[in-house]
Design a protein around this motif. Structure first.
Motif, PDB file in Angstrom:
ATOM      1  N   VAL A 236       0.831  -1.213   0.000  1.00 13.76           N
ATOM      2  CA  VAL A 236       0.000   0.000   0.000  1.00 13.76           C
ATOM      3  C   VAL A 236       0.860   1.255   0.000  1.00 13.76           C
ATOM      4  N   LEU A 237       1.874   1.286   0.856  1.00 14.23           N
ATOM      5  CA  LEU A 237       2.700   2.490   0.961  1.00 14.23           C
ATOM      6  C   LEU A 237       3.537   2.722  -0.293  1.00 14.23           C
ATOM      7  N   ALA A 238       3.916   1.632  -0.978  1.00 13.50           N
ATOM      8  CA  ALA A 238       4.688   1.781  -2.215  1.00 13.50           C
ATOM      9  C   ALA A 238       3.801   2.278  -3.354  1.00 13.50           C
ATOM     10  N   GLU A 239       2.575   1.746  -3.400  1.00 13.56           N
ATOM     11  CA  GLU A 239       1.674   2.123  -4.483  1.00 13.56           C
ATOM     12  C   GLU A 239       0.980   3.454  -4.227  1.00 13.56           C
ATOM     13  N   LYS A 240       0.861   3.836  -2.962  1.00 13.64           N
ATOM     14  CA  LYS A 240       0.214   5.094  -2.587  1.00 13.64           C
ATOM     15  C   LYS A 240       1.108   5.835  -1.589  1.00 13.64           C
ATOM     16  N   PRO A 241       2.225   6.386  -2.068  1.00 21.44           N
ATOM     17  CA  PRO A 241       3.209   7.000  -1.168  1.00 21.44           C
ATOM     18  C   PRO A 241       2.687   8.207  -0.391  1.00 21.44           C
TER      19      PRO A 241
ATOM     20  N   PRO B  52      -3.354   5.203   8.974  1.00 16.49           N
ATOM     21  CA  PRO B  52      -3.149   3.786   9.314  1.00 16.49           C
ATOM     22  C   PRO B  52      -4.348   2.914   8.973  1.00 16.49           C
ATOM     23  N   ARG B  53      -5.546   3.499   8.989  1.00 14.33           N
ATOM     24  CA  ARG B  53      -6.727   2.705   8.655  1.00 14.33           C
ATOM     25  C   ARG B  53      -6.689   2.241   7.207  1.00 14.33           C
ATOM     26  N   LYS B  54      -5.998   3.006   6.357  1.00 13.22           N
ATOM     27  CA  LYS B  54      -5.959   2.684   4.933  1.00 13.22           C
ATOM     28  C   LYS B  54      -4.894   1.628   4.595  1.00 13.22           C
ATOM     29  N   TYR B  55      -3.829   1.565   5.402  1.00 20.16           N
ATOM     30  CA  TYR B  55      -2.828   0.553   5.093  1.00 20.16           C
ATOM     31  C   TYR B  55      -2.845  -0.632   6.072  1.00 20.16           C
ATOM     32  N   CYS B  56      -3.469  -0.455   7.236  1.00 22.88           N
ATOM     33  CA  CYS B  56      -3.595  -1.590   8.148  1.00 22.88           C
ATOM     34  C   CYS B  56      -4.778  -2.488   7.769  1.00 22.88           C
ATOM     35  N   GLY B  57      -5.795  -1.905   7.123  1.00 22.98           N
ATOM     36  CA  GLY B  57      -6.942  -2.704   6.702  1.00 22.98           C
ATOM     37  C   GLY B  57      -6.559  -3.837   5.771  1.00 22.98           C
ATOM     38  N   PRO B  58      -5.860  -3.555   4.654  1.00 27.13           N
ATOM     39  CA  PRO B  58      -5.425  -4.639   3.766  1.00 27.13           C
ATOM     40  C   PRO B  58      -4.505  -5.636   4.471  1.00 27.13           C
ATOM     41  N   ALA B  59      -3.727  -5.139   5.438  1.00 27.38           N
ATOM     42  CA  ALA B  59      -2.830  -6.035   6.176  1.00 27.38           C
ATOM     43  C   ALA B  59      -3.629  -7.020   7.025  1.00 27.38           C
ATOM     44  N   ARG B  60      -4.660  -6.519   7.681  1.00 26.29           N
ATOM     45  CA  ARG B  60      -5.518  -7.401   8.466  1.00 26.29           C
ATOM     46  C   ARG B  60      -6.223  -8.417   7.568  1.00 26.29           C
ATOM     47  N   ASP B  61      -6.651  -7.966   6.389  1.00 25.54           N
ATOM     48  CA  ASP B  61      -7.327  -8.864   5.452  1.00 25.54           C
ATOM     49  C   ASP B  61      -6.406 -10.001   5.019  1.00 25.54           C
ATOM     50  N   LEU B  62      -5.142  -9.679   4.763  1.00 24.41           N
ATOM     51  CA  LEU B  62      -4.202 -10.705   4.320  1.00 24.41           C
ATOM     52  C   LEU B  62      -3.893 -11.676   5.459  1.00 24.41           C
ATOM     53  N   MET B  63      -3.806 -11.167   6.694  1.00 25.87           N
ATOM     54  CA  MET B  63      -3.612 -12.041   7.843  1.00 25.87           C
ATOM     55  C   MET B  63      -4.802 -12.988   8.014  1.00 25.87           C
ATOM     56  N   GLU B  64      -6.008 -12.458   7.832  1.00 24.60           N
ATOM     57  CA  GLU B  64      -7.205 -13.293   7.955  1.00 24.60           C
ATOM     58  C   GLU B  64      -7.190 -14.400   6.902  1.00 24.60           C
ATOM     59  N   GLU B  65      -6.805 -14.050   5.683  1.00 35.45           N
ATOM     60  CA  GLU B  65      -6.710 -15.040   4.600  1.00 35.45           C
ATOM     61  C   GLU B  65      -5.691 -16.117   4.964  1.00 35.45           C
ATOM     62  N   LEU B  66      -4.557 -15.684   5.522  1.00 38.78           N
ATOM     63  CA  LEU B  66      -3.509 -16.623   5.932  1.00 38.78           C
ATOM     64  C   LEU B  66      -4.032 -17.603   6.976  1.00 38.78           C
ATOM     65  N   TYR B  67      -4.679 -17.076   8.014  1.00 42.22           N
ATOM     66  CA  TYR B  67      -5.122 -17.940   9.099  1.00 42.22           C
ATOM     67  C   TYR B  67      -6.225 -18.898   8.671  1.00 42.22           C
ATOM     68  N   LYS B  68      -7.102 -18.466   7.793  1.00 44.27           N
ATOM     69  CA  LYS B  68      -8.120 -19.377   7.271  1.00 44.27           C
ATOM     70  C   LYS B  68      -7.463 -20.549   6.555  1.00 44.27           C
ATOM     71  N   HIS B  69      -6.471 -20.228   5.728  1.00 41.29           N
ATOM     72  CA  HIS B  69      -5.749 -21.282   5.005  1.00 41.29           C
ATOM     73  C   HIS B  69      -5.071 -22.238   5.973  1.00 41.29           C
ATOM     74  N   LYS B  70      -4.399 -21.697   6.972  1.00 40.99           N
ATOM     75  CA  LYS B  70      -3.672 -22.547   7.922  1.00 40.99           C
ATOM     76  C   LYS B  70      -4.637 -23.439   8.700  1.00 40.99           C
ATOM     77  N   ILE B  71      -5.708 -22.852   9.205  1.00 44.45           N
ATOM     78  CA  ILE B  71      -6.664 -23.596  10.019  1.00 44.45           C
ATOM     79  C   ILE B  71      -7.318 -24.721   9.223  1.00 44.45           C
ATOM     80  N   ILE B  72      -7.721 -24.422   7.995  1.00 44.55           N
ATOM     81  CA  ILE B  72      -8.460 -25.401   7.202  1.00 44.55           C
ATOM     82  C   ILE B  72      -7.547 -26.402   6.506  1.00 44.55           C
TER      83      ILE B  72
END
Length: 219
Positions: free
Chosen positions: A180-185, A190-210
């Motif tokens: 996010v910071l590279a594409e939108k310098p 923080p709400r704009k760059y932490c949101g996608p980070a949380r989404d990617l973490m959620e995707e990771l954990y779903k994959h790991k759990i399942i």
């Protein structure tokens, strides 16, 4: 969790037993650790790993009264779990291929302590897509390598009831923030760059759990 693994054996027992006696007064379970993992976790650090000795686990578990036991079978803390000289390289991709976990040690521990809950620390897979994203957007993680997911899946089907994967979530979060910071310098919210980070973490954990840990629906 009490990690006395960096201490001499008898001192580890004494410290762990002290924690167990206190915690059990309040119905708190205690996870102990026997065997040394390489890397740094909190205030515990080691340059080299030392496999858990199966011949010690009955004595350790009995004398400490611990409820679960974290063992060392080749995992380690952080995103650099193995040195390049410990690995081979895939001739097609050039990526490091880590050595296999010591499942013979795990099997021997399970034979000594049948049905006893076993834990693996330092078991992040270090997904290469996150490493590549971090490096693409200004990071520097050369030769970061983790534990292959198929080996974790194998471990999860045994007496291993808890597998620690903290570094993977850190990598996912950092990769998304860097992107996010590279594409939108000009972005500074923080709400704009932490949101996608949380989404990617959620995707990771779903994959790991399942798909990896086999813990879907077992909470």
């Amino acid at each position: 969790m009490i990690d006395g693994s960096s201490l001499p054996y008898e001192e580890n027992i004494a410290l762990t037993k002290k924690v167990v006696e206190y915690a059990h007064q309040f119905d708190v379970t205690v996870e102990a650790e026997l065997g040394v993992l390489a890397g740094v976790e909190d205030e515990v650090a080691s340059e080299e790993s030392h496999y858990t000795k199966p011949e010690e686990v009955i004595d350790f578990a009995t004398r400490t009264g611990c409820d679960s036991l974290a063992i060392s079978i080749g995992t380690s803390h952080g995103a650099y779990k193995f040195k390049p000289e410990q690995c081979t390289r895939d001739p097609k991709t050039g990526r490091l291929v880590p050595p296999p976990l010591a499942f013979d040690v795990l099997d021997a521990v399970m034979e000594k302590l049948p049905g006893f809950p076993i834990v693996l620390h330092g078991s992040s897979s270090v997904p290469q897509e996150y490493v590549d994203m971090i490096n693409q957007y200004g990071g520097k993680l050369p030769d970061a390598v983790g534990i292959p997911e198929e080996q974790l899946r194998k471990a999860a089907k045994s007496a291993v009831c808890k597998i620690n994967i903290d570094s993977d979530s850190r990598l996912a979060f950092t990769a998304a923030v860097r992107k996010v910071l590279a594409e939108k310098p000009a972005e500074f919210d923080p709400r704009k760059y932490c949101g996608p980070a949380r989404d990617l973490m959620e995707e990771l954990y779903k994959h790991k759990i399942i798909n990896v840990l086999g813990s879907d629906g077992k909470a």
